[in-house]
Design a protein around this motif. Structure first.
Motif, PDB file in Angstrom:
ATOM      1  N   UNK A 220      70.216  58.949  64.958  1.00 57.27           N
ATOM      2  CA  UNK A 220      69.070  60.093  64.379  1.00 57.27           C
ATOM      3  C   UNK A 220      68.766  59.124  62.901  1.00 57.27           C
ATOM      4  N   UNK A 221      69.770  59.748  62.543  1.00 58.18           N
ATOM      5  CA  UNK A 221      69.985  58.391  60.644  1.00 58.18           C
ATOM      6  C   UNK A 221      69.335  56.718  61.152  1.00 58.18           C
ATOM      7  N   UNK A 222      69.596  56.379  61.432  1.00 57.86           N
ATOM      8  CA  UNK A 222      68.856  54.816  61.877  1.00 57.86           C
ATOM      9  C   UNK A 222      67.010  55.035  61.907  1.00 57.86           C
ATOM     10  N   UNK A 223      66.876  55.970  63.315  1.00 57.86           N
ATOM     11  CA  UNK A 223      65.420  56.387  63.193  1.00 57.86           C
ATOM     12  C   UNK A 223      64.898  56.849  61.706  1.00 57.86           C
ATOM     13  N   UNK A 224      65.651  57.681  61.220  1.00 60.27           N
ATOM     14  CA  UNK A 224      65.293  58.023  59.405  1.00 60.27           C
ATOM     15  C   UNK A 224      64.741  57.645  58.889  1.00 60.27           C
ATOM     16  N   UNK A 225      66.393  56.652  58.917  1.00 61.03           N
ATOM     17  CA  UNK A 225      66.238  55.370  57.975  1.00 61.03           C
ATOM     18  C   UNK A 225      64.772  54.377  57.782  1.00 61.03           C
ATOM     19  N   UNK A 226      64.499  54.671  59.179  1.00 55.07           N
ATOM     20  CA  UNK A 226      63.331  53.126  59.274  1.00 55.07           C
ATOM     21  C   UNK A 226      61.635  53.805  58.845  1.00 55.07           C
ATOM     22  N   UNK A 227      61.908  55.321  59.445  1.00 51.78           N
ATOM     23  CA  UNK A 227      60.677  56.028  58.583  1.00 51.78           C
ATOM     24  C   UNK A 227      60.771  56.197  57.329  1.00 51.78           C
ATOM     25  N   UNK A 228      62.330  56.009  56.571  1.00 54.39           N
ATOM     26  CA  UNK A 228      62.032  56.602  55.227  1.00 54.39           C
ATOM     27  C   UNK A 228      61.215  55.077  54.369  1.00 54.39           C
ATOM     28  N   UNK A 229      61.621  54.008  55.180  1.00 52.90           N
ATOM     29  CA  UNK A 229      61.192  52.381  54.504  1.00 52.90           C
ATOM     30  C   UNK A 229      60.085  52.354  54.956  1.00 52.90           C
ATOM     31  N   UNK A 230      58.992  52.983  55.736  1.00 54.36           N
ATOM     32  CA  UNK A 230      58.154  53.064  56.174  1.00 54.36           C
ATOM     33  C   UNK A 230      56.746  54.007  55.446  1.00 54.36           C
ATOM     34  N   UNK A 231      57.491  54.521  54.110  1.00 59.45           N
ATOM     35  CA  UNK A 231      57.053  56.063  52.969  1.00 59.45           C
ATOM     36  C   UNK A 231      56.814  57.226  53.226  1.00 59.45           C
ATOM     37  N   UNK A 232      57.882  57.814  54.567  1.00 59.40           N
ATOM     38  CA  UNK A 232      57.701  59.257  54.821  1.00 59.40           C
ATOM     39  C   UNK A 232      59.272  58.996  53.944  1.00 59.40           C
ATOM     40  N   UNK A 233      58.971  60.775  53.177  1.00 56.25           N
ATOM     41  CA  UNK A 233      59.317  61.822  52.322  1.00 56.25           C
ATOM     42  C   UNK A 233      59.665  62.892  52.699  1.00 56.25           C
ATOM     43  N   UNK A 234      59.489  62.929  54.362  1.00 62.54           N
ATOM     44  CA  UNK A 234      59.625  64.140  54.452  1.00 62.54           C
ATOM     45  C   UNK A 234      59.571  63.776  55.767  1.00 62.54           C
ATOM     46  N   UNK A 235      61.058  64.608  56.682  1.00 61.48           N
ATOM     47  CA  UNK A 235      61.631  63.987  57.992  1.00 61.48           C
ATOM     48  C   UNK A 235      61.780  65.411  59.154  1.00 61.48           C
ATOM     49  N   UNK A 236      61.525  65.535  59.679  1.00 60.23           N
ATOM     50  CA  UNK A 236      61.027  66.397  60.712  1.00 60.23           C
ATOM     51  C   UNK A 236      61.972  66.690  61.614  1.00 60.23           C
TER      52      UNK A 236
END
Length: 351
Positions: A220-236
């Motif tokens: 979960x942490x790795x996936x979130x890191x990838x989405x955050x790197x791609x610009x996401x500032x809210x993750x569900x």
């Protein structure tokens, strides 16, 4: 919430149960069931889904329902942990031993228990069984405890669309299965209905539960890191125990996470990250377990489909974080969406 089945149960964990159940999953009793067994004591039994007790989400919500029943009815209930890589036969054996030991009701916490519940319930018609997140079992002694997850997820999407500053938000599903598709569908629709310019990035951690999609915070942490790197500032995240990793990553990057199933802002294990948990899309698993127990206790066990919705309080969006509760823009949008779902003017997709 919903029309749940309840628990009138008998029996305490005997030495034979402890030995046999340990062969197919470790036994974990509630605080009220830690005392030694005594003849005639009653209790319900939970058979946990992957992730087990301590996931700060789905399984812990079921545990809260068990603890509530123990406190109110004086039960001595039990809960049994899953084993990695276990088969349906292992689940059948587990439920058989619980039924033979006098527990009633017996609840499989998660859709993976459906085949086992169907088989064992047919052999024990006087015992009430519950299955959380599965509506396929049609039997006189089985309650299908299910939810409109897409409705709470829609509200989460509304909140995400209002909270994002980058116009990019993320969805992380634990396992690529129809149940989790409901969370994704509702969330995407809520985002897009609120602000069409927002992009939703979606990702599933694994194809099957056996690969750890619901039980691996590191994934979960790795996936979130990838989405955050791609610009996401809210993750569900709808990912069980894996969601803890998503919340950890969100806190590290000072963006918003949206929790699931329980009010994760209030979970002790996530306390150091709580300021990053904007809200949680909740489903009242605690209430489902307790109400099933109560129905059995009252001698009128409810069976069949018991579905929680926004209308009956079975699903909801938490407001524990002051940043959420005091944001007038988010509050107005969420309240409007909730009213629309309840009056039927908003039809939420489930896939």
């Amino acid at each position: 919430m919903r029309r749940v089945s309840r628990i009138a149960v008998a029996g305490v964990a005997t030495a034979a149960l402890a030995v046999t159940v340990s062969a197919c999953g470790s036994s974990s009793t509630s605080s009220s069931s830690s005392s030694s067994s005594s003849g005639g004591a009653k209790g319900l039994a939970l058979a946990y889904d992957v992730g087990g007790k301590g996931d700060q989400s789905f399984n812990d919500a079921a545990t809260a329902g068990l603890d509530q029943a123990d406190k109110e009815f004086g039960y001595k209930s039990t809960a049994v942990e899953p084993q990695d890589g276990e088969s349906d036969a292992d689940k059948v054996q587990r439920l058989e031993q619980l039924a033979k030991s006098g527990y009633n009701p017996i609840i499989g916490v998660g859709f993976a228990y459906a085949p086992a519940v169907k088989e064992v319930a047919a052999k024990h018609p006087k015992v009430t069984f519950g299955i959380v997140d599965d509506d396929t079992i049609k039997a006189d002694n089985v309650a299908d405890l299910v939810f409109h997850e897409e409705q709470a997820s829609y509200l989460a999407g509304v909140a995400a669309a209002k909270a994002t500053k980058t116009n990019t938000v993320g969805f992380i599903g634990g396992v690529d299965v129809p149940l989790i598709h409901k969370f994704e569908a509702g969330f995407k629709q809520g985002v897009q209905d609120t602000k069409k310019s927002v992009t939703v990035k979606s990702q599933y951690l694994t194809e099957t539960a056996a690969e750890g999609g619901f039980s691996s915070p590191d994934k979960g942490e790795s996936a979130a890191e990838g989405q955050i790197d791609a610009g996401a500032d809210v993750v569900y995240a709808a990912a069980g125990l894996s969601g803890q990793g998503v919340i950890k990553a969100a806190a590290a990057h000072k963006i918003w996470a949206i929790g699931v199933d329980s009010d994760q802002y209030k979970q002790d294990a996530l306390a150091k990250y709580k300021d990053s948990i904007l809200t949680s899309a909740m489903k009242n698993v605690q209430g489902a377990v307790f109400e099933l127990a109560k129905s059995v206790h009252d001698g009128k066990p409810e069976t069949g489909e018991v579905r929680g919705s926004l209308e009956n309080g079975g699903v909801s969006l938490s407001e524990s974080n002051p940043a959420f509760k005091t944001n007038a823009d988010i509050q107005a949008a969420v309240k409007k969406a909730e009213a629309g779902i309840k009056d039927g003017s908003i039809k939420v997709k489930s896939s």
